[in-house]
Structure formats: structure tokens, C-alpha cells
Write a protein that holds these residues in place. Sequence first.
Motif, mmCIF file in Angstrom:
data_model
loop_
_atom_site.group_PDB
_atom_site.id
_atom_site.type_symbol
_atom_site.label_atom_id
_atom_site.label_comp_id
_atom_site.label_asym_id
_atom_site.label_seq_id
_atom_site.Cartn_x
_atom_site.Cartn_y
_atom_site.Cartn_z
ATOM 1 N N TYR A 50 73.992 -76.597 -75.294
ATOM 2 C CA TYR A 50 74.377 -76.017 -73.988
ATOM 3 C C TYR A 50 73.343 -75.039 -73.457
ATOM 4 O O TYR A 50 72.992 -75.073 -72.280
ATOM 5 N N ALA A 51 72.799 -74.160 -74.301
ATOM 6 C CA ALA A 51 71.791 -73.199 -73.840
ATOM 7 C C ALA A 51 70.408 -73.850 -73.889
ATOM 8 O O ALA A 51 70.133 -74.691 -74.759
ATOM 9 N N CYS A 52 69.533 -73.450 -72.970
ATOM 10 C CA CYS A 52 68.188 -74.047 -72.944
ATOM 11 C C CYS A 52 67.374 -73.576 -74.153
ATOM 12 O O CYS A 52 67.661 -72.530 -74.741
ATOM 13 N N GLU A 53 66.352 -74.351 -74.501
ATOM 14 C CA GLU A 53 65.527 -74.070 -75.678
ATOM 15 C C GLU A 53 64.894 -72.683 -75.595
ATOM 16 O O GLU A 53 64.899 -71.941 -76.576
ATOM 17 N N ALA A 54 64.326 -72.350 -74.422
ATOM 18 C CA ALA A 54 63.643 -71.045 -74.285
ATOM 19 C C ALA A 54 64.593 -69.914 -74.663
ATOM 20 O O ALA A 54 64.227 -68.993 -75.402
ATOM 21 N N LEU A 169 70.637 -65.634 -54.354
ATOM 22 C CA LEU A 169 69.564 -66.229 -55.167
ATOM 23 C C LEU A 169 69.667 -65.725 -56.607
ATOM 24 O O LEU A 169 69.581 -66.494 -57.565
ATOM 25 N N TYR A 170 69.919 -64.416 -56.765
ATOM 26 C CA TYR A 170 70.064 -63.851 -58.110
ATOM 27 C C TYR A 170 71.272 -64.487 -58.802
ATOM 28 O O TYR A 170 71.205 -64.910 -59.954
ATOM 29 N N TRP A 171 72.355 -64.584 -58.058
ATOM 30 C CA TRP A 171 73.615 -65.092 -58.615
ATOM 31 C C TRP A 171 73.447 -66.525 -59.133
ATOM 32 O O TRP A 171 73.785 -66.835 -60.274
ATOM 33 N N TYR A 172 72.859 -67.386 -58.301
ATOM 34 C CA TYR A 172 72.801 -68.816 -58.641
ATOM 35 C C TYR A 172 71.601 -69.194 -59.506
ATOM 36 O O TYR A 172 71.413 -70.359 -59.858
ATOM 37 N N LEU A 178 71.268 -73.364 -64.027
ATOM 38 C CA LEU A 178 71.149 -74.470 -64.981
ATOM 39 C C LEU A 178 69.744 -75.060 -64.884
ATOM 40 O O LEU A 178 69.101 -74.992 -63.831
ATOM 41 N N LEU A 179 69.295 -75.639 -65.983
ATOM 42 C CA LEU A 179 67.948 -76.218 -66.072
ATOM 43 C C LEU A 179 68.077 -77.701 -66.420
ATOM 44 O O LEU A 179 68.867 -78.084 -67.293
ATOM 45 N N LYS A 180 67.289 -78.543 -65.728
ATOM 46 C CA LYS A 180 67.298 -79.989 -66.000
ATOM 47 C C LYS A 180 66.353 -80.271 -67.158
ATOM 48 O O LYS A 180 65.221 -79.781 -67.155
ATOM 49 N N THR A 181 66.828 -80.964 -68.192
ATOM 50 C CA THR A 181 65.938 -81.326 -69.304
ATOM 51 C C THR A 181 66.110 -82.820 -69.584
ATOM 52 O O THR A 181 67.061 -83.447 -69.097
ATOM 53 N N HIS A 182 65.219 -83.377 -70.401
ATOM 54 C CA HIS A 182 65.304 -84.822 -70.705
ATOM 55 C C HIS A 182 66.607 -85.117 -71.460
ATOM 56 O O HIS A 182 67.113 -86.235 -71.457
ATOM 57 N N ALA A 183 67.201 -84.090 -72.060
ATOM 58 C CA ALA A 183 68.438 -84.308 -72.844
ATOM 59 C C ALA A 183 69.683 -84.000 -72.004
ATOM 60 O O ALA A 183 70.810 -84.028 -72.516
ATOM 61 N N GLY A 184 69.485 -83.653 -70.739
ATOM 62 C CA GLY A 184 70.645 -83.324 -69.902
ATOM 63 C C GLY A 184 70.505 -81.911 -69.352
ATOM 64 O O GLY A 184 69.457 -81.275 -69.497
ATOM 65 N N TYR A 232 76.986 -75.055 -59.208
ATOM 66 C CA TYR A 232 75.850 -74.591 -60.014
ATOM 67 C C TYR A 232 74.596 -75.220 -59.422
ATOM 68 O O TYR A 232 74.645 -76.365 -58.937
ATOM 69 N N PHE A 233 73.491 -74.488 -59.450
ATOM 70 C CA PHE A 233 72.223 -75.038 -58.970
ATOM 71 C C PHE A 233 71.308 -75.308 -60.167
ATOM 72 O O PHE A 233 71.239 -74.504 -61.106
ATOM 73 N N VAL A 234 70.622 -76.432 -60.096
ATOM 74 C CA VAL A 234 69.818 -76.939 -61.217
ATOM 75 C C VAL A 234 68.335 -76.854 -60.860
ATOM 76 O O VAL A 234 67.925 -77.366 -59.804
ATOM 77 N N ILE A 235 67.541 -76.225 -61.712
ATOM 78 C CA ILE A 235 66.083 -76.167 -61.460
ATOM 79 C C ILE A 235 65.391 -77.171 -62.382
ATOM 80 O O ILE A 235 65.898 -77.525 -63.439
ATOM 81 N N GLU A 236 64.171 -77.583 -61.945
ATOM 82 C CA GLU A 236 63.360 -78.523 -62.762
ATOM 83 C C GLU A 236 62.674 -77.774 -63.888
ATOM 84 O O GLU A 236 62.480 -78.290 -64.982
ATOM 85 N N SER A 237 62.258 -76.538 -63.622
ATOM 86 C CA SER A 237 61.558 -75.728 -64.636
ATOM 87 C C SER A 237 61.471 -74.307 -64.098
ATOM 88 O O SER A 237 61.656 -74.064 -62.901
ATOM 89 N N PHE A 238 61.157 -73.352 -64.987
ATOM 90 C CA PHE A 238 61.021 -71.960 -64.529
ATOM 91 C C PHE A 238 59.765 -71.810 -63.671
ATOM 92 O O PHE A 238 59.745 -71.058 -62.696
#
Length: 278
Positions: A50-54, A169-172, A178-184, A232-238
Motif C-alpha cells: 500500500y505505501a510507496c517504496e520511497a 494542492l497540499y491536501w491532494y 497516490l503514486l502510479k507504479t508498475h505494480a499498481g 484521490y489524485f495520482v501522480i506519475e512520479s515525484f
Amino acid sequence: MEAVANNLRGDYARAGPDYVLEQRWDDYTQEDHALWRRLYERQRALLPGYACEAYRESLARLDAYAAIPKLEQTSRALKLATGWTLVAVPGLIPDEHFFAHLSERRFPVTWWLRKPEEFDYIAEPDVFHDFFGHVPMLFDGAFADYMQAYGLGGLKAARLDALKMLSRLYWYTVEFGLLKTHAGLRIYGAGILSSGGEVVHAIDSIRPQRLMFSLERVMRTDYHIDRFQDTYFVIESFERLVSDTAGDFAPLYQRLRALPAIAPDEAVPGDERQSAQP
Ligand code: HBI
Ligand code: FE
């Protein structure tokens, strides 16, 4: 001592003009440290998948389970990693002070811990929300850059009377991103990571909509502060989040303030929906 801000727990009277105070680590009781461990154990068990790797790698390195962390000790490691330091504060502080600290890579951490009866929900950020939720991500270079840029943007937004749009922007992102990863989809938002129920809800529930990040869409979207999010808003990467938010927001504020806000559960044309599973 007068009950400043009618909440002695925050003891704002003890803070300096920049709202920073001593953490006074020796004042924590064994009950506080035991509650910290209970909160930590519950949240850590929820994170795999559930939590991102970073976040997970950084939390593991912090090794902060045994007791409420000593902020000065964490600051030494954090300073070496991304130039950030932690400052203890009595609780929520005025926006302009909050932004000023972020703009200089200082993250305000509330010094007190919630009471046992607040195990499942607390309205204000306490040391568990701030440290467990926010601190691990400050070790990520791109995210650390984003947080400083947010502080600088906040000082500008205050002058442009655009704090409501910027706080979305801070809130979302910082709180419920949420972050998009190859595993979901994976979580990086502190408000989710420090919540007993929202970790699973944010990823598995069919109720909320999950939309690809769009700065304009985020800045127009209202939010609830006392329940799970509807969107929830999903980003591709930081790195992509940093580049998407690098420009001057003044023209955007000008245009958006003339448009109606979007309700937390509303869908609008152009939304790019994401499913939680890959
Ligand atoms: N103060 N200590 C503290 N922590 C926060 O997260 C915080 C704050 N003051 C204002 C604030 N957050 C929000 O209004 C931000 O959007 C500025
Ligand atoms: Fe927070």
C-alpha cells in the motif's frame, strides 16, 4: 499559565516568535511511548503493498518504533540527506509561519502525542501524524524539493489571496496523494499513511474516484477534512509532480478564481480515471 488558543496541550505560550519550541523529550511518559508503539505497529502492518517504496525504505531506515523520536537526532540524518531539519511546534501554526519554515527546509512537527482515546481519530496533527506521516518522505530528493517549493508558493499565494486554492494542492498531494507504479497505485500522502482506516480505503475501496494529477483540477477541487476522501489524485512520479508545479501560479489563480469549485465527489469532463489495480 494562560490557556493560549484555549488548548493547554498546545502550550503556544512556550513557543518563540517563529512558533518553534523545545521538544522536551524527557517530558514524554512511558504511556506516551507505549501509545506511540501501538500506533506505529498498527500502521506499519498496513503498509506492505500500500505505501510507496520511497516511504517504506525511508521509514525502515528511521528505525523510529521503540519510542517517540528525538527530533534533533532525526534532523541530523535528514539534513545530510536533503537539507531539511525538523522543528518542534505546539500544533497548527499560522499559514505564513508554516510556509516560511517550509520555504527554508524546516518541517514543523507537533511535539505532543494524542491521548489513548484518540487512537483512531484526531482532528489536529500530533507528533505521530507529523513524524510517521510526513517525515519519511522528506528523505526523497524530489519530494523534498516539492515541499520547499510549496512553502515558497504559499508565501506568494498569501499575497495573492489564493491560499484556498493552494491548500487544495497540499491536501491532494502531501496529505492524500497516490503514486502510479508498475505494480499498481501506492500511497505517499501523510494523511493516509498515518490513518488506521484510510490506507486500505484509498487503494481498495470502489467508492472514491482516482484521477490522474492535473494542477488545475486539483486547485478547483474542494475536500472534506473529517472523513475519507471521495477523490484521490495520482501522480506519475515525484519528479513529474515537481515539474508540473514549477511554474508561476498567478495566471492560474486569476483564471481559476472565476470558475466554480468542484465538489469532492464530483466527476467533470476531462477527468482521467485510474483503477487501483494494474
Ligand atoms: N501548521 N504545524 C502545522 N502543521 C501543518 O500541517 C499546517 C500548519 N498550519 C497551516 C497548514 N498546515 C495548512 O493550512 C497548509 O495548507 C498551509
Ligand atoms: Fe499533515
